[in-house]
Design an enzyme around this catalytic site. Sequence first.
Site, PDB file in Angstrom:
ATOM      1  N   ASP A 109       0.828  -1.226   0.000  1.00  0.00           N
ATOM      2  CA  ASP A 109       0.000   0.000   0.000  1.00  0.00           C
ATOM      3  C   ASP A 109       0.859   1.271   0.000  1.00  0.00           C
ATOM      4  OD1 ASP A 109      -1.886   1.980   0.532  1.00  0.00           O
ATOM      5  OD2 ASP A 109      -2.342   1.283   2.572  1.00  0.00           O
ATOM      6  N   HIS A 158      -3.592   4.562   6.660  1.00  0.00           N
ATOM      7  CA  HIS A 158      -2.522   4.002   5.823  1.00  0.00           C
ATOM      8  C   HIS A 158      -1.144   4.255   6.422  1.00  0.00           C
ATOM      9  CE1 HIS A 158      -5.377   3.336   2.497  1.00  0.00           C
ATOM     10  NE2 HIS A 158      -5.944   4.438   2.957  1.00  0.00           N
TER      11      HIS A 158
HETATM   12 ZN    ZN Z   1      -8.242   1.608  -0.161  1.00  0.00          ZN
HETATM   13 ZN    ZN Z   2      -9.274   1.073   2.914  1.00  0.00          ZN
END
Ligand code: ZN
Ligand code: ZN
Length: 542
Positions: A185, A358
């Site tokens: 990510d 994130h």
């Molecule tokens: Zn996402």
């Molecule tokens: Zn997400």
Amino acid sequence: MPLGGLGEVGKNMTIIEYGRNIIVIDAGMMFPESDMLGVDYILPDWGYLRDKKEFVRAVLITHGHLDHIGGLAHFLSEFDVPVYATRLTRGLIEVKLREERMLERATLHTYAAGDAISIGPFTVEPYHVCHSIPDSVGLGITTPAGLIVHSGDFKLDHTPVDGWPTDQAKLAEFSGRGVLALLSDSTNADQPGSTPSEAVLNDAFHQIMRQAPGRLIIATFSSLISRVQQVVNVAQLHNRKIAIAGRSMVENTKMARELGYLDIPKEMLIDLDEIEKLPPRQVVIITTGSQGEPMAVLNRLATGTHRSLQIQEYDTVLLSSHTIPGNEETTYSVINRLFQKGADVYYGHSAQAHVSGHASQEELKLIINLLRPSYFVPVHGELRHLVQHAKLAHELGIAKKDIAVIENGYPLTFDGDRMQIGKRVPGDYVFVDGSLVGEVGPTVMSQRDELAQSGFVTAVARYDRKAGKMVGKPRIITQGFVYVPDAEDLLSRAGDVVRQAASVKRGTAPRKVEEKIERALSSFLYQETRRKPVVTVALTKA
Ligand SMILES: [Zn+2]
Ligand SMILES: [Zn+2]
């Protein structure tokens, strides 16, 4: 091969193919940017899979955010394949599929962190990750070519709301087996340091509940189940009751409570019509609309069009989410209206009421170091995020040739000890507009753009081909160009231009005359107004 989510934020979808076997990871959607007029949302272009329909074995879902599950209903209407998701994610998928009338046709399976599932030649091992929604997983996928790890969306929160941190032990175990490729990510790859824990929000919620003189209205995404839990926990300490408003928020919290992912004591939960019976200081309303969505409760409160709730003096509104790029304008207009109605509004960085879900740079490095993959592929993010993430991996000693910065549609091939980037598979935005899927493309989009700039002018007239002239008066129809009652003179002169342009050599074909009128009318209107409306001409037989 990534089909969505690389080179953009949203509509995530990646496929892994071996021989005659394909598994799909996530099926997301993306919200349009403000110049994509009329578009409801955007799907990944899965055209590549259409020729290989019978090879598609399963869809694996990492978590319940719309950029991972929002395209599922459309996907399943084309591909009759089983979907694997964790319990809560499955619950969110069921709510979404029911809404789109696809639930009956879907085959859903529940998997859990720690499972190992065989699908064709693949073994899929979901492992727990922290994110802004509970029950998120990353995936270890053992293929005949080696072990691929897909991180899903994640961060390394050591004090997550549900007390279940990212499973680093499992990652270490993967590392021991040897990792062929890590797909990780990149959403926050340009953020230094570590992403703060969700726990830091507790302070912000405490402070705001202490200060708010009346009701507190908190708007966030309906999928941010952990955020709702935090609000509930803090509200309990401040003796405030909880009311839930907004269809998706009501449905999602109901489902999450039933499945045990959200704990709201029964006596704390009140209906919207019970709010009036309580002192305002004892009320928290959790709702949707933090992105300024026109149909959501927050906007209806801002415009005074909600059927049972109104903004009143001493209300405090908190937007607990970041504004998705492209939504700023609508969000700020909602905020302005709320202020206008007398509420106090907390939003953006100053409210300190949102942390990202994130991982930032230090966390991303930790994962790369832990897994030591042979190849590294940054996923989920705009190109700038992917490049930043690639730089981090390079700093940690992964050779540039072993890092693939690619966008949607580029296949990566692994055979033994090589990674190759293949030729891009053609792909485009697939726009969903009402019930139209994919029919609205770049041409229609640029037409809408032109229309939006200066409107249109249409001339309708009767044309006598034999005589080579117009019969009667032309009709000038216009929308979005000038206010007709104030522009009679301009439009009547436009009519003269049409008549002149229509006097041609006997026998001239109507299509030719239409083109001539179009040119004459366009240049007349431009000279008069310095605007370029879309001009069309329709001649009928005299
Ligand atoms: Zn996402
Ligand atoms: Zn997400």
